[in-house]
Scaffold this motif. Structure first.
Motif, mmCIF file in Angstrom:
data_model
loop_
_atom_site.group_PDB
_atom_site.id
_atom_site.type_symbol
_atom_site.label_atom_id
_atom_site.label_comp_id
_atom_site.label_asym_id
_atom_site.label_seq_id
_atom_site.Cartn_x
_atom_site.Cartn_y
_atom_site.Cartn_z
ATOM 1 N N MET A 120 44.492 47.793 45.357
ATOM 2 C CA MET A 120 44.835 49.205 45.406
ATOM 3 C C MET A 120 46.299 49.435 45.040
ATOM 4 S SD MET A 120 42.815 50.615 48.776
ATOM 5 C CE MET A 120 43.411 52.277 48.510
ATOM 6 N N ASP A 121 47.151 48.396 45.288
ATOM 7 C CA ASP A 121 48.585 48.546 45.014
ATOM 8 C C ASP A 121 48.928 47.825 43.708
ATOM 9 O OD1 ASP A 121 51.355 49.292 46.213
ATOM 10 O OD2 ASP A 121 51.572 47.212 45.540
ATOM 11 N N PRO A 122 49.509 48.507 42.730
ATOM 12 C CA PRO A 122 49.819 47.875 41.435
ATOM 13 C C PRO A 122 50.866 46.770 41.550
ATOM 14 C CG PRO A 122 50.722 50.105 41.542
ATOM 15 C CD PRO A 122 49.836 49.956 42.745
ATOM 16 N N THR A 123 51.819 46.939 42.491
ATOM 17 C CA THR A 123 52.835 45.896 42.651
ATOM 18 C C THR A 123 52.207 44.608 43.163
ATOM 19 O OG1 THR A 123 54.500 47.582 43.131
ATOM 20 C CG2 THR A 123 55.020 45.320 43.745
ATOM 21 N N ALA A 124 51.298 44.712 44.118
ATOM 22 C CA ALA A 124 50.601 43.526 44.632
ATOM 23 C C ALA A 124 49.783 42.869 43.526
ATOM 24 C CB ALA A 124 49.711 43.918 45.804
ATOM 25 N N ARG A 125 49.126 43.690 42.707
ATOM 26 C CA ARG A 125 48.342 43.141 41.594
ATOM 27 C C ARG A 125 49.241 42.365 40.632
ATOM 28 N NH1 ARG A 125 47.011 47.509 39.501
ATOM 29 N NH2 ARG A 125 45.136 47.908 40.738
ATOM 30 N N GLN A 126 50.414 42.937 40.314
ATOM 31 C CA GLN A 126 51.338 42.276 39.395
ATOM 32 C C GLN A 126 51.847 40.953 39.978
ATOM 33 O OE1 GLN A 126 54.723 44.647 38.327
ATOM 34 N NE2 GLN A 126 55.683 43.015 37.127
ATOM 35 N N LYS A 127 52.184 40.938 41.266
ATOM 36 C CA LYS A 127 52.653 39.706 41.903
ATOM 37 C C LYS A 127 51.581 38.623 41.871
ATOM 38 C CE LYS A 127 56.091 41.650 45.115
ATOM 39 N NZ LYS A 127 56.474 41.807 46.539
ATOM 40 N N PHE A 128 50.328 39.011 42.100
ATOM 41 C CA PHE A 128 49.255 38.026 42.082
ATOM 42 C C PHE A 128 49.038 37.482 40.671
ATOM 43 C CE2 PHE A 128 44.635 36.954 41.983
ATOM 44 C CZ PHE A 128 44.703 35.855 42.821
ATOM 45 N N GLN A 129 49.112 38.357 39.678
ATOM 46 C CA GLN A 129 48.950 37.901 38.296
ATOM 47 C C GLN A 129 50.086 36.952 37.903
ATOM 48 O OE1 GLN A 129 46.313 38.366 36.384
ATOM 49 N NE2 GLN A 129 45.362 39.543 38.043
ATOM 50 N N GLU A 130 51.289 37.246 38.357
ATOM 51 C CA GLU A 130 52.414 36.354 38.073
ATOM 52 C C GLU A 130 52.217 35.002 38.746
ATOM 53 O OE1 GLU A 130 55.766 38.532 39.418
ATOM 54 O OE2 GLU A 130 55.888 39.823 37.639
ATOM 55 N N LEU A 131 51.690 34.992 39.959
ATOM 56 C CA LEU A 131 51.410 33.737 40.647
ATOM 57 C C LEU A 131 50.356 32.932 39.895
ATOM 58 C CD1 LEU A 131 51.624 31.769 42.999
ATOM 59 C CD2 LEU A 131 50.048 33.226 44.291
ATOM 60 N N LEU A 132 49.280 33.603 39.461
ATOM 61 C CA LEU A 132 48.245 32.915 38.694
ATOM 62 C C LEU A 132 48.816 32.341 37.398
ATOM 63 C CD1 LEU A 132 45.086 35.212 39.009
ATOM 64 C CD2 LEU A 132 45.526 33.031 40.139
ATOM 65 N N ALA A 133 49.635 33.143 36.713
ATOM 66 C CA ALA A 133 50.217 32.678 35.455
ATOM 67 C C ALA A 133 51.085 31.442 35.680
ATOM 68 C CB ALA A 133 51.038 33.798 34.820
ATOM 69 N N SER A 134 51.843 31.433 36.781
ATOM 70 C CA SER A 134 52.692 30.285 37.083
ATOM 71 C C SER A 134 51.862 29.032 37.323
ATOM 72 C CB SER A 134 53.560 30.589 38.303
ATOM 73 O OG SER A 134 54.292 29.451 38.709
ATOM 74 N N LEU A 135 50.791 29.155 38.114
ATOM 75 C CA LEU A 135 49.934 27.997 38.392
ATOM 76 C C LEU A 135 49.220 27.527 37.131
ATOM 77 C CD1 LEU A 135 48.414 29.113 41.823
ATOM 78 C CD2 LEU A 135 50.258 27.469 41.426
ATOM 79 N N GLN A 136 48.761 28.458 36.325
ATOM 80 C CA GLN A 136 48.075 28.075 35.088
ATOM 81 C C GLN A 136 49.025 27.361 34.131
ATOM 82 O OE1 GLN A 136 46.622 31.860 33.835
ATOM 83 N NE2 GLN A 136 45.094 32.000 35.471
ATOM 84 N N ASN A 161 51.913 29.348 49.838
ATOM 85 C CA ASN A 161 51.375 30.214 50.888
ATOM 86 C C ASN A 161 52.251 31.444 51.115
ATOM 87 O OD1 ASN A 161 48.907 28.971 51.791
ATOM 88 N ND2 ASN A 161 50.145 27.299 52.645
ATOM 89 N N GLN A 162 53.567 31.260 51.017
ATOM 90 C CA GLN A 162 54.464 32.403 51.197
ATOM 91 C C GLN A 162 54.276 33.437 50.085
ATOM 92 O OE1 GLN A 162 58.387 30.741 51.453
ATOM 93 N NE2 GLN A 162 57.987 29.701 53.412
ATOM 94 N N ARG A 163 54.061 32.970 48.871
ATOM 95 C CA ARG A 163 53.838 33.915 47.773
ATOM 96 C C ARG A 163 52.503 34.646 47.947
ATOM 97 N NH1 ARG A 163 55.248 31.429 41.972
ATOM 98 N NH2 ARG A 163 54.969 33.658 41.460
ATOM 99 N N LEU A 164 51.504 33.930 48.429
ATOM 100 C CA LEU A 164 50.224 34.594 48.701
ATOM 101 C C LEU A 164 50.373 35.595 49.847
ATOM 102 C CD1 LEU A 164 47.793 31.555 48.320
ATOM 103 C CD2 LEU A 164 47.812 33.623 46.902
ATOM 104 N N ASP A 165 51.131 35.206 50.883
ATOM 105 C CA ASP A 165 51.380 36.139 51.995
ATOM 106 C C ASP A 165 52.087 37.392 51.495
ATOM 107 O OD1 ASP A 165 50.212 34.424 53.800
ATOM 108 O OD2 ASP A 165 52.111 33.537 54.465
ATOM 109 N N ASP A 166 53.028 37.187 50.564
ATOM 110 C CA ASP A 166 53.763 38.330 50.017
ATOM 111 C C ASP A 166 52.823 39.255 49.241
ATOM 112 O OD1 ASP A 166 56.171 39.828 49.356
ATOM 113 O OD2 ASP A 166 55.909 39.012 47.341
ATOM 114 N N VAL A 167 51.891 38.672 48.484
ATOM 115 C CA VAL A 167 50.914 39.486 47.750
ATOM 116 C C VAL A 167 50.065 40.295 48.729
ATOM 117 C CG1 VAL A 167 48.844 39.380 46.310
ATOM 118 C CG2 VAL A 167 50.829 37.963 45.747
ATOM 119 N N ILE A 168 49.587 39.633 49.771
ATOM 120 C CA ILE A 168 48.712 40.302 50.746
ATOM 121 C C ILE A 168 49.482 41.378 51.507
ATOM 122 C CG2 ILE A 168 47.346 39.934 52.832
ATOM 123 C CD1 ILE A 168 46.768 37.086 51.697
#
Length: 698
Positions: free
Chosen positions: A186-202, A91-98
């Motif tokens: 809209m923010d590339p850094t947020a997009r990158q953080k979310f992709q990294e989170l998805l990659a970790s879970l996958q 949840n903290q990582r998702l909060d950070d993305v948002i």
């Protein structure tokens, strides 16, 4: 710093201190009493292996102690961590993305406002104002590009829509992941953080099943994804065919997809075991959570798999494995009670760590002795529990090797046995322990027949007298002259100055140690003490009185000669009844008849009066003892007396029968009788032996 000024602090042994490497002598000391009590070296080694030693001079843990520390270490892990923090971290990582996305939106709006303001200022002919930070850099790069209010309004409407989407995100992690997967950042850094989170879970989802999966789904080509779906589909078909009782083509499957597993698997059973082991960490993690936490994490992991085909095949794989292996032998739920936080990847590693600890514990629970430890992976022990526990376990593994290399034991067809050197070492230990407890005034000097050869110097000195051995004490002789004439040189000696060492007359003796081996000796706790005395006396004579002769006779229903090498292995059994002291005296007399000169003595260690004797070729046993038993035994005492054999008796129990018999025996033989408890028996026997070995010559 001098030694006297140093301070030392001692702590009670608790198993955690760094200990020195064991040597063979320490091991033999630790088992000596056990060997003497039981007579079986192998069993003594097994007990030492199981229980260790708590000797103050050389404590070391046994297998039970090490197993208990392993269990404690595993419990420490459970008491350290909080599994709820896995979802908190997600949840903290998702909060950070948002939050990153919200900040990026606000930054884009701020930059747009500044750009619009500069555009309007130029149109009015006003000087440009200075922008700050990243906005200044962007403004300088886009200075010539036109920018009007309509573009800014479009950006504001887009930003408002994005903020509304973020406000409307579900509270649960799975819902937020699904919504963010359809969200255009809209923010590339947020997009990158979310992709990294998805990659970790996958990665956690795929690597829990396939060890060879090192590539995230996002970086896979369409062809890679298609191959993964095909592999999962074929794997499910193979498992379903096994459920139907068929014979799937395992070799064709592995030839095509073996790189996903990272191991050389030989058959489908090995593949099933591999999958169960790989999936055990995630299964253990889910089983250790509350139902609500478990559902949230499972939903979040499912949501992270963007490919619906892969998600469905993985769900089907879990179902098929559940049908073929209803209870995963490698998965177990744990009760965590700590507060330290964990990420999902850390939690997965912890589950694997706990499983390895438990597997090693179960393997060690089946260890019976040092031979079974040869199959234990010491590198794994060191990795899981540290260097010290591995070193202590390695010591247990080398118990017999150290003793064999030192020449104390040898392997025979009957198992391990003491070598003559090992028997001597145990005797030296018994001798050392006995003399450690001696008191200066326990015995006085006893008169002896002065039959001996030569004299031995003592530490004392005396003025020389005519006839004394000229064992000159030079320092005292010179000092006597100095005291007489005063300092100066040369030093002139006179006859009165000479001082010589006092000498002691050393007797040569032949001794028979008669040890009662009847049933009562074991019941009264005297048998072990008697064996230790026999070994200690043998060691004393070998080391200090090598010209003496020692024989050992054990007597119960009958008497028999015992070699010193036999003593550690002699064990008591229920058939050893009766106290045939008559036969013991007869055999002792025959042994002493081999020696014509020197003193001859019999030392008797017993806890009871005679209850058996030879009547011709037949042994008569009676308890309480009969008058005839006493008389036949005393006849043998009289024969010993005529052959100038002194009999000294050490009584371990007091009874009217025994007191009367020993008193009559002492009257006939003129020997001595002592009463001693088992714990002080050795002190009485050995000190009395030494005291009767020497007398001071004037």
């Amino acid at each position: 710093m001098s030694l006297s000024s140093r301070r030392f602090r001692y702590y009670r042994w608790d198993g955690t201190q760094q200990i020195d490497q064991l040597d063979a002598e320490q091991i033999l000391d630790a088992i000596a009493d056990d060997v003497l009590a039981d007579g079986d070296l192998t069993r003594a080694l097994q007990r030492l292996f199981r229980w260790g030693s708590d000797r103050p001079d050389s404590p070391f843990p046994g297998m039970r102690d090490l197993l208990e520390r392993i269990r404690e270490r595993r419990q420490q892990e459970l008491s350290r961590y909080n599994l709820g923090s896995v979802l908190d971290d997600l949840n903290q990582r998702l909060d950070d993305v948002i939050d990153t996305e919200r900040q990026g939106i606000e930054r884009r709006l701020s930059e747009s406002r500044e750009r619009l303001a500069r555009q309007q200022a130029r149109q009015r002919g006003e000087p440009p104002f200075e922008a700050s930070g990243q906005a200044s850099e962007i403004a300088s790069e886009a200075e010539e590009e036109p920018y009007d209010e309509s573009l800014h309004e479009l950006l504001e409407r887009m930003a408002a829509r994005k903020q509304s989407q973020l406000d409307a995100l579900p509270p649960d992690p799975a819902g937020r992941i699904k919504s963010l997967m359809d969200y255009e950042f809209m923010d590339p850094t947020a997009r990158q953080k979310f992709q990294e989170l998805l990659a970790s879970l996958q990665q956690q989802m795929l690597q829990q099943t396939f060890q060879g999966m090192q590539q995230a789904i996002q970086s896979m080509t369409p062809e890679d994804l298609a191959n993964l779906r095909n592999m999962l589909h074929d794997l499910n078909e193979m498992l379903e065919e096994r459920q139907r009782g068929g014979q799937p083509d395992f070799e064709r499957f592995m030839h095509k997809y073996g790189h996903y597993f990272g191991q050389d698997l030989k058959n489908l059973d090995e593949l099933l075991d591999y999958l169960a082991r790989q999936m055990a960490a995630m299964q253990s993690l889910l089983d250790s959570m509350t139902p609500e936490m478990r559902q949230q994490l499972q939903d979040a992991l499912d949501a992270a798999l963007q490919d619906p085909g892969i998600r469905e095949e993985l769900a089907q794989l879990a179902y098929n494995l559940g049908q073929l292996m209803p209870d995963n032998p490698y998965a177990q739920s744990y009760q965590f009670s700590g507060g330290e936080e964990l990420t999902l990847s850390q939690a997965m590693r912890l589950m694997e760590h706990l499983r390895e600890m438990q597997e090693l514990e179960e393997q060690l629970e089946g260890v019976r002795d040092w031979r079974d430890l040869q199959r234990v992976d010491m590198d794994k022990v060191r990795e899981l529990f540290g260097d010290q526990l591995a070193a202590e376990m390695d010591q247990l593994r080398q118990l017999t090797r150290l003793l064999e290399d030192a020449g104390y034991i040898q392997r025979t067809r009957r198992g391990y046995e003491l070598t003559p050197r090992g028997v001597r070492k145990i005797g030296q230990k018994a001798l050392r322990e006995i003399f450690q407890h001696l008191k200066k005034d326990r015995f006085g000097q006893h008169q002896i027949d002065r039959t001996g050869r030569g004299g031995e110097p003592s530490d004392d000195s005396k003025p020389y007298e005519f006839g004394d051995p000229f064992l000159l004490h030079l320092p005292k002789t010179v000092m006597n002259a100095v005291y007489r004439e005063g300092p100066g040189s040369p030093v002139r000696l006179q006859p009165d100055d000479f001082e010589v060492y006092r000498s002691e007359l050393m007797t040569q003796s032949s001794t028979v140690l008669m040890v009662d081996m009847s049933r009562s000796m074991l019941y009264n706790g005297c048998f072990l003490a008697a064996k230790k005395v026999a070994l200690a006396l043998d060691s004393l004579i070998r080391s200090q009185f090598p010209r003496d002769n020692l024989y050992i006779v054990g007597f119960s229903y009958v008497a028999t000669e015992l070699k010193p090498s036999m003593l550690p292995h002699i064990s008591w059994d229920e058939y050893n009844y009766g106290t045939n002291m008559q036969h013991g005296f007869m055999l002792a007399r025959q042994l002493l008849s081999r020696h014509r000169g020197g003193n001859k003595q019999i030392i008797v260690i017993t806890d009871g009066e005679p209850t058996a004797y030879f009547d011709g070729e037949q042994v008569r046993f009676s308890y309480p003892p009969t008058y005839q038993t006493f008389q036949e035994t005393l006849k043998e005492v009289a024969r010993c007396t005529r052959e100038q054999i002194v009999i000294n008796t050490f009584m371990l129990e007091r009874s009217p029968y025994m007191a009367g018999f020993v008193s009559e025996m002492a009257r006939i033989n003129k020997g001595r009788a002592f009463f001693a408890t088992p714990d002080h028996l050795g002190e009485y026997v050995l000190l009395d032996y030494v005291a009767n070995k020497r007398t001071r010559l004037r």
